[in-house]
Design a protein around this motif. Structure first.
Motif, mmCIF file in Angstrom:
data_model
loop_
_atom_site.group_PDB
_atom_site.id
_atom_site.type_symbol
_atom_site.label_atom_id
_atom_site.label_comp_id
_atom_site.label_asym_id
_atom_site.label_seq_id
_atom_site.Cartn_x
_atom_site.Cartn_y
_atom_site.Cartn_z
ATOM 1 N N SER A 143 35.138 43.805 59.080
ATOM 2 C CA SER A 143 35.667 44.832 58.199
ATOM 3 C C SER A 143 36.919 45.467 58.794
ATOM 4 N N LEU A 185 43.156 48.650 47.843
ATOM 5 C CA LEU A 185 41.887 49.089 47.263
ATOM 6 C C LEU A 185 41.539 48.274 46.026
ATOM 7 N N ASN A 186 42.550 47.886 45.272
ATOM 8 C CA ASN A 186 42.302 47.095 44.070
ATOM 9 C C ASN A 186 41.783 45.694 44.384
ATOM 10 N N LEU A 187 41.975 45.244 45.629
ATOM 11 C CA LEU A 187 41.423 43.943 46.021
ATOM 12 C C LEU A 187 39.901 43.982 46.131
ATOM 13 N N LYS A 188 39.342 45.194 46.316
ATOM 14 C CA LYS A 188 37.893 45.384 46.431
ATOM 15 C C LYS A 188 37.301 44.522 47.551
ATOM 16 N N THR A 189 37.923 44.598 48.713
ATOM 17 C CA THR A 189 37.437 43.828 49.855
ATOM 18 C C THR A 189 37.486 44.670 51.119
ATOM 19 N N PHE A 190 36.590 44.378 52.056
ATOM 20 C CA PHE A 190 36.633 44.976 53.380
ATOM 21 C C PHE A 190 37.346 44.058 54.370
#
Length: 444
Positions: free
Chosen positions: A67, A98-103
């Motif tokens: 992460s 944030l729009n990628l929705k990934t850690f």
């Protein structure tokens, strides 16, 4: 290297290597010193000409396996300006990320983050300077300082001196037998120099280029990434991936198992009796060694399946297979492959052989050999400090990345960089405060 009479350049703290480990230390030292009157000078020596983290493995589409919260500072201080989130903010990409929705950022972006942080310490880093050996400076029969003998890129001898030394030089690429005898042959490539190495071995990629045969050896994440990349980079290449196991194994990243990478796990591992400690590390090896992310396994399996549908085979997974011999020739490298299940072997020719076989790390780097008469042990203590005797109490020698056997699987990974760096920085600054506090009354 012959001794030099030149007066060494002196600093309170010297760090060998300026990858993520010593970069995290530079940040920790700056942060800790900001809160107190003791501000020792620190300099880092990096043999590369500029900052770079695994540049030869910056593959398209390759993501980090941890992460972004496990960055250079956040586990110790989430408000620190060197956080990955602040990097995104400074680069103007926070909302888009944030729009990628990934850690898990891409490996390319994470390298850019590290380089961004490293820029802030440019004046404290001597790039293009390698260290060949560390010699003792002896006073009254005791180890009083460290003298570092190195060379710059131009070949000039450089001598440096310090009281506190932190070695974070990384591991050495492991090229096992029978490949070792081919060192220096451009057709043999280790994953640590994959991108320039594959270009040197096969030339620049072209859609109308000649058909190439490539053998990738290894059963971990890097091996599969390289096999996929080589096939995409050279559209007419045929790729064999040889693994010693009967199948590619997924990395276990389930929550309870993943706790082995928590900072508290270091105390648990280090505090365990030695046999139990070894069992703990062995029980969790499938979190990091010879394992592959599940999504990459799924994608590679689908590629192999679609080959069956189309009838065109470019990739092959050679299971339970070992390379038992390899020989150079004018037309390529002849590798003898043994199928351990079938009990058969065959020799095939390849234009390039890539060893994704990992790294080796000695408990004590060979550059420290001149200090061995002063080593009270070859294992670091809980705070990564190598015991030295007889030595001045103000002296310290820390190792980063060499203590997996005593500190656990986090030791060679990025998982707890800020915690480890904070512990080392605090140890060094405590020694400096104690020494300067003892000196001040005498001076007065």
């Amino acid at each position: 290297m012959t001794a030099t009479t030149d007066q060494p350049v002196g600093d309170d703290i010297l760090g060998i290597g300026f990858g993520p480990s010593n970069l995290a230390l530079a940040i920790a030292l700056e942060t800790e010193a900001r809160h107190g009157p003791v501000r020792p000078s620190a300099r880092f020596l990096e043999r590369q000409a500029r900052f770079g983290w695994h540049r030869a493995m910056m593959l398209p589409g390759a993501d980090m396996q941890i992460s972004f919260v496990k960055d250079l500072v956040s586990l110790r201080d989430p408000t620190n300006p060197f956080s990955f989130l602040n990097y995104l903010h400074r680069k103007g990409r926070l909302i888009a990320f944030l729009n990628l929705k990934t850690f898990n950022p891409s490996r390319v972006e994470y390298n850019d983050y590290l380089a961004w942080a490293a820029e802030h310490f440019a004046e404290s880093v001597a790039y293009g300077e390698g260290v060949e050996a560390v010699h003792p400076e002896i006073r009254d029969g005791r180890l009083a300082a460290f003298r570092l003998a190195g060379r710059t890129e131009s070949g000039a001898v450089r001598m440096r001196r310090c009281r506190h030394l932190v070695v974070a030089a990384g591991g050495d690429p492991w090229i096992p037998e029978p490949f070792g005898r081919l060192r220096g042959d451009r057709r043999l490539v280790h994953s640590s120099w994959y991108l320039p190495g594959i270009a040197a071995a096969l030339g620049n990629p072209r859609l109308d280029g000649p058909e190439r045969r490539v053998l990738v050896v290894g059963g971990g994440q890097s091996a599969v990434e390289i096999a996929v990349d080589a096939g995409a980079r050279y559209p007419r290449a045929r790729i064999d991936l040889a693994i010693r196991a009967p199948a590619l194994k997924p990395a276990d990243d389930s929550p309870f198992v993943n706790e082995i990478f928590d900072p508290a796990a270091v105390d648990r591992v280090h505090g365990a009796p030695e046999p139990v400690r070894a069992e703990l590390i062995a029980a969790h090896r499938d979190t990091n060694y010879a394992v592959v992310d599940a999504d990459l396994i799924q994608s590679f399996y689908q590629t192999l399946y679609e080959q069956d549908v189309s009838g065109e085979t470019r990739y092959r997974l050679l299971r339970s297979t070992r390379v038992v011999a390899i020989a150079p020739g004018p037309a390529g490298l002849a590798a003898t492959l043994r199928d351990d299940v079938a009990g058969t072997q065959a020799t095939k020719g390849y234009d390039a052989v890539i060893c994704a076989t990992g790294y080796t790390r000695a408990a004590v780097p060979t550059m420290l050999d001149p200090l061995r008469p002063f080593m009270a042990a070859e294992t670091v203590d809980r705070h990564y400090r190598l015991p030295l005797a007889p030595a001045e109490p103000r002296l310290s020698l820390h190792l980063q990345g060499f203590a997996e056997a005593s500190h656990g699987l986090t030791e060679t990974l990025l998982s707890i960089l800020p915690i480890r760096a904070g512990e080392i920085a605090a140890t060094i600054l405590d020694l400096e405060r104690a020494a300067r506090g003892a000196i001040r009354p005498a001076a007065e």
